[in-house]
Design an enzyme around this catalytic site. Structure first.
Site, PDB file in Angstrom:
ATOM      1  N   TYR A 198      -5.624   7.444   5.341  1.00  0.00           N
ATOM      2  CA  TYR A 198      -5.360   7.804   6.829  1.00  0.00           C
ATOM      3  C   TYR A 198      -4.341   8.945   6.669  1.00  0.00           C
ATOM      4  O   TYR A 198      -3.481   8.977   5.672  1.00  0.00           O
ATOM      5  CB  TYR A 198      -4.923   6.734   7.615  1.00  0.00           C
ATOM      6  CG  TYR A 198      -3.625   5.945   7.103  1.00  0.00           C
ATOM      7  CD1 TYR A 198      -2.461   6.463   7.574  1.00  0.00           C
ATOM      8  CD2 TYR A 198      -3.647   4.643   6.240  1.00  0.00           C
ATOM      9  CE1 TYR A 198      -1.233   5.659   7.313  1.00  0.00           C
ATOM     10  CE2 TYR A 198      -2.642   4.264   5.970  1.00  0.00           C
ATOM     11  CZ  TYR A 198      -1.428   4.543   6.578  1.00  0.00           C
ATOM     12  OH  TYR A 198      -0.115   3.734   6.022  1.00  0.00           O
ATOM     13  N   ASP A 201     -18.535 -26.667  23.550  1.00  0.00           N
ATOM     14  CA  ASP A 201     -19.681 -27.394  24.047  1.00  0.00           C
ATOM     15  C   ASP A 201     -20.127 -28.751  23.060  1.00  0.00           C
ATOM     16  O   ASP A 201     -20.533 -28.007  21.888  1.00  0.00           O
ATOM     17  CB  ASP A 201     -20.672 -26.429  24.748  1.00  0.00           C
ATOM     18  CG  ASP A 201     -21.465 -25.780  23.488  1.00  0.00           C
ATOM     19  OD1 ASP A 201     -20.722 -25.267  22.359  1.00  0.00           O
ATOM     20  OD2 ASP A 201     -22.611 -25.535  23.661  1.00  0.00           O
ATOM     21  N   HIS A 221       0.811  -1.190   0.071  1.00  0.00           N
ATOM     22  CA  HIS A 221       0.080  -0.046   0.098  1.00  0.00           C
ATOM     23  C   HIS A 221       0.934   1.206  -0.022  1.00  0.00           C
ATOM     24  O   HIS A 221       2.249   1.231   0.204  1.00  0.00           O
ATOM     25  CB  HIS A 221      -0.977   0.065   1.222  1.00  0.00           C
ATOM     26  CG  HIS A 221      -0.364   0.680   2.347  1.00  0.00           C
ATOM     27  ND1 HIS A 221       0.745   0.289   2.979  1.00  0.00           N
ATOM     28  CD2 HIS A 221      -0.970   1.711   3.064  1.00  0.00           C
ATOM     29  CE1 HIS A 221       0.852   1.433   3.922  1.00  0.00           C
ATOM     30  NE2 HIS A 221      -0.149   1.933   4.096  1.00  0.00           N
TER      31      HIS A 221
END
Length: 836
Positions: A258, A561, A227
């Site tokens: 960003y 479980d 990137h």
């Protein structure tokens, strides 16, 4: 750096990779008392040339799930304590109304996971904190003041310094040439500077992970991807910025951007371009870096077309245009630095942590960014030292990052590249939690798939399985059933067919695809003894009977479980979920099986298929099809038998996850299509309907049945999960000592059902539960109960708030909804329908 010129000949543990993840693991191992650790890296210490060396170091703590948020928060505090973190806050801005509503929800996730001080900002308030940001380009932002910047290289050095004080040794410029394994376990690490024999090896090599996988015969589902990051020249808006208080980090996720401050300069990172995947074998070595003008092997040449042209499939403008709209000063700026830097992506976007399945003593810690690096090191070190993943010494649910969560197809380059590219493309996208991937689909299809497609099934991807969530054809029954509307976000990727199927199953009968459920067959003379030591319940039942049980780790956390059926004195079958749960549970079982050959374990993860027939008419549908007597006397609740349905050999279990009269019916996969047809044909007389997993989930919530991975996880013990009835302390099992301690200490929190007070209101999981305005828990599971006409949430509340009738609130998108704690089950509390 060590003063020794040669590597040691032996170490207890060798950590490969001296970036922030490897150094965090070494530091935490030292904190746990390990002094026989050696860390090596191909590059120089500690600017090694991997992703740590060029990472911008942004720590936004509010992640999309609890594990990622907790690891980020721990990383922030750890690095702050070393002086390698600058608290400046972080702002995520909204460009669209959808994003603004999302930020409301995200702020609530932060509150749920213990992140304090988050607030929603107006556009003007965003610009006040970040003066170069254009207020007219946002609808506002989510601000968390404790976010900030980590200096990754400095943090790695700080952790290494402290680890050295405890005896850990670090060596740079020691490229690994092979991981030596023999007899199913790791033996040594071979490097260009010598060989180090070792009892265990941790591979914290990030973008090089797949190459190490080839050394040991392990498929590593990870793809490096580049990137872009650019740093401007000085901006007027940042003139004189050498001040103690720095601007907050900024994210513009609607355009995958960003931003962070570098003194008087401003940096912009962009994912706003086509995925730039990199084959690990093609990562440049030192011999090419100078020629290309690159500083580190983890860099690629900057590709201007991916910044100035729109190459992102989901965006309508280039990164430069979107960045300049939010930060107009970029229009006149020059760039002093431009790179394509590599990170790594897995098919699901989560890290890879834990012990290798095929090689004892080999561990992985990959696909971890600086944001979670400190926390990931804590988890893997605790896991290596104590056998259980913990974060800062506390139980944590790390199953979402477990190396064994992947299915066999995930090892292929096509799958890893396809899904890795999707993770890159969607990293900052507004992706609905029920939105399904488009790439790499229809890999695993049940024998019912074509019939379900004809019924307009909405298939969800479940670790490669195509699993029906509902059937659009059932919307034709809306005239018979009342299904409340849902607001916009909650209505997306949802159908009123779920509510129809839920109620139809309750009133008549439904058939559910159980193919993803995994039977694990265990037989041999040592079976009963083995299972008694593995499971919490006493499984010494007569053949033909079943028991519900938990399986725990050494800390008493619930690993699974299970339904346990006994068919002969020395033959049992355990039934668990599909996909990653089957992979993780079966691995734990096989690894703990006795080595003396007294037990054989067969995992039927694809060789069996099944259908659940649930509802008041279930017995009538099946009675004339099967050879077994289905009466209560002959086939009581929680019993099992092997019989025939027509000509089809089947295993039948008398139980129902929907909480109704019903049977689960399993058969070898090749009989599956005939099984579906036989049940569907016999069911016509009783108005049988196909039912998807969305309805089965909501019916199970009304009955208070646990769902592993949501309201029961390794973070909680059976008493906290309210399945203490499945624990028999007269038997000895893994985790018993921890349970005895927990029982003696008392239960501080436990899961309870909560109903929304207003009919028709429904919320998502992950949102805060409040008492007197204070966050006391969060909804770990949520849906609508169509039989009780109330929204339902499950939450682990402090014990003082668990009494039935306790008033609470659940916060969702900025609104607080009144709710009430209930005692379960919420529907058919006396179990009359299941026992009918």
């Amino acid at each position: 750096m060590s003063t020794r010129s040669t590597l040691p000949e032996r170490a207890g543990t060798v950590v490969v990779g001296a970036g922030c993840v490897g150094c965090s693991a070494a530091y935490h191992l030292a904190e746990l008392g390990r002094d026989d650790v050696v860390v090596i890296d191909r590059g120089s210490l500690f600017e090694t040339g991997g992703s740590t060396s060029h990472a911008p170091g942004l720590v936004f703590q509010t992640g999309g799930n609890k594990l990622m948020s907790k690891m980020a928060s721990y990383t922030r505090d750890l690095y702050d304590g070393f002086g390698d973190f600058r608290t400046c806050g972080g702002i995520e801005v909204a460009y669209t109304e959808d994003r603004w509503e999302f930020l409301k929800r995200k702020r609530e996730w932060g509150r749920s996971y213990g992140l304090e001080g988050g607030e929603l900002l107006s556009p003007a308030a965003v610009e006040e904190r970040v003066p170069q940001a254009n207020a007219d380009a946002t609808l506002g932002g989510y601000y968390l003041p404790s976010d900030g910047k980590a200096d990754a290289v400095s943090a790695a050095a700080s952790m290494a310094e402290r680890a050295r004080d405890a005896g850990v040794e670090f060596y740079g410029n020691a490229e690994v040439t092979d991981i030596d394994t023999e007899g199913g376990r790791v033996r040594a690490v071979d490097t260009e500077r010598g060989r180090i024999e070792a009892d265990e090896v941790l591979l914290a090599t990030n973008i090089w992970g797949p190459l190490f996988g080839e050394m040991v015969g392990t498929d590593v589902p990870l793809v490096p991807c580049a990137h872009q990051y650019l740093v401007s020249d000085e901006l007027d808006a940042l003139a004189g910025a050498e001040r103690e208080i720095e601007q907050p980090l900024l994210r513009h996720q609607d355009y995958s951007l960003y931003f962070r401050q570098h003194g008087e300069r401003y940096g912009v990172g962009s994912y706003n371009h086509a995925p730039l995947l990199v084959d690990p074998e093609d990562i440049y070595g030192p011999e090419r870096l100078d020629d290309l003008g690159l500083e580190y092997p983890s860099l690629r040449e900057f590709t201007a077309e991916h910044f100035y042209e729109n190459t992102h499939a989901d965006h309508d403008r280039a990164a430069y245009d979107a960045a300049s709209e939010l930060v107009p000063a970029f229009e006149d700026a020059e760039w002093t630095s431009q790179i394509n830097g590599m990170f790594s992506f897995t098919p699901d976007g989560m890290p890879i942590l834990g012990p290798d399945e095929g090689t004892e003593g080999l561990w992985w810690a990959l696909a971890i960014w600086v944001t979670q690096s400190g926390g990931a090191g804590s988890i893997v070190a605790e896991w290596m030292a104590g056998g259980v993943p913990r974060l800062d010494g506390e139980r944590v649910d790390a199953t979402g990052a477990h190396v064994s969560r992947f299915q066999p197809h995930a090892g292929s380059r096509e799958y890893t590249s396809g899904r890795g590219a999707q993770q890159y493309r969607e990293l900052y996208q507004l992706v609905h939690p029920r939105e399904q991937p488009r790439d790499q689909r229809e890999l695993r299809r049940s024998p019912f798939y074509d019939r379900q497609a004809e019924l307009e099934a909405e298939f969800y991807d479940g670790d490669g399985w195509e699993t029906p969530q509902w059937y659009e054809t059932n919307e034709a029954l809306l005239d018979e059933y009342d299904v409340p509307d849902r607001p916009d976000w909650l209505a997306r990727n949802w159908s009123k067919a779920q509510g129809v199927e839920h109620q139809h199953l309750r009133e008549k009968v439904g058939m559910v695809d159980m193919t993803t459920f995994t039977p694990i067959e265990i037989e041999g003379p040592g079976t009963e003894s083995f299972l008694q030591g593995l499971l919490t319940n006493d499984i010494d039942v007569t053949p033909g009977r079943m028991r519900y049980s938990a399986m725990l780790n050494g800390d008493g956390g619930v690993l699974a479980d299970l339904t346990v059926a006994r068919f002969d004195d020395d033959r049992y079958t355990l039934f668990t979920g599909g996909g990653s749960s089957a992979t993780l549970h079966s691995r734990w079982i096989t690894e703990h099986a006795p080595a003396d050959g007294s037990v054989d374990v067969t995992v039927h993860d694809s060789s069996r298929t099944g259908i659940g027939v649930f509802g008041p008419e279930a017995r009538n549908v099946l009675a004339d099809l099967v050879e077994a007597d289905l009466s209560n006397d002959a086939f009581p609740f929680y019993s099992a038998t092997e019989t025939y349905l027509g000509s089809i050999p089947v295993t039948m279990l008398r139980l129902s996850y929907a909480g109704e009269l019903g049977w689960e019916i399993y058969t070898p996969t090749e009989y599956g299509a005939r099984l579906w047809d036989a049940i569907a044909d016999a069911g016509e007389a009783y108005d049988i309907a196909p039912v998807g997993w969305a309805a089965l989930d909501s019916t199970s919530m009304e009955k208070g049945f646990r769902l592993w991975g949501t309201d029961v996880t390794p973070e909680y013990d059976p008493y906290e999960a309210n399945i203490g009835f499945a624990v028999d302390l007269d038997t000895d099992f893994i985790g018993k000592d921890a349970l005895l301690d927990a029982r003696d200490d008392g239960v501080d929190e436990r899961v309870v059902p909560i109903t929304l007070d207003e009919p028709g209101v429904v919320v998502d999981a992950g949102h805060p539960v409040l008492v007197d305005g204070d966050v006391v828990a969060y909804a770990c599971r949520a849906d609508y109960g169509y039989s009780i006409d109330r929204g339902i949430a499950y939450a682990y509340l402090p014990s003082e708030y668990t009494d039935a009738g306790q008033s609470v609130e659940i916060e969702y998108e900025g609104e607080r909804h009144g709710a009430t704690v209930r005692s379960g089950p919420l529907f058919d509390a006396e179990r009359e329908r299941m026992l009918g």
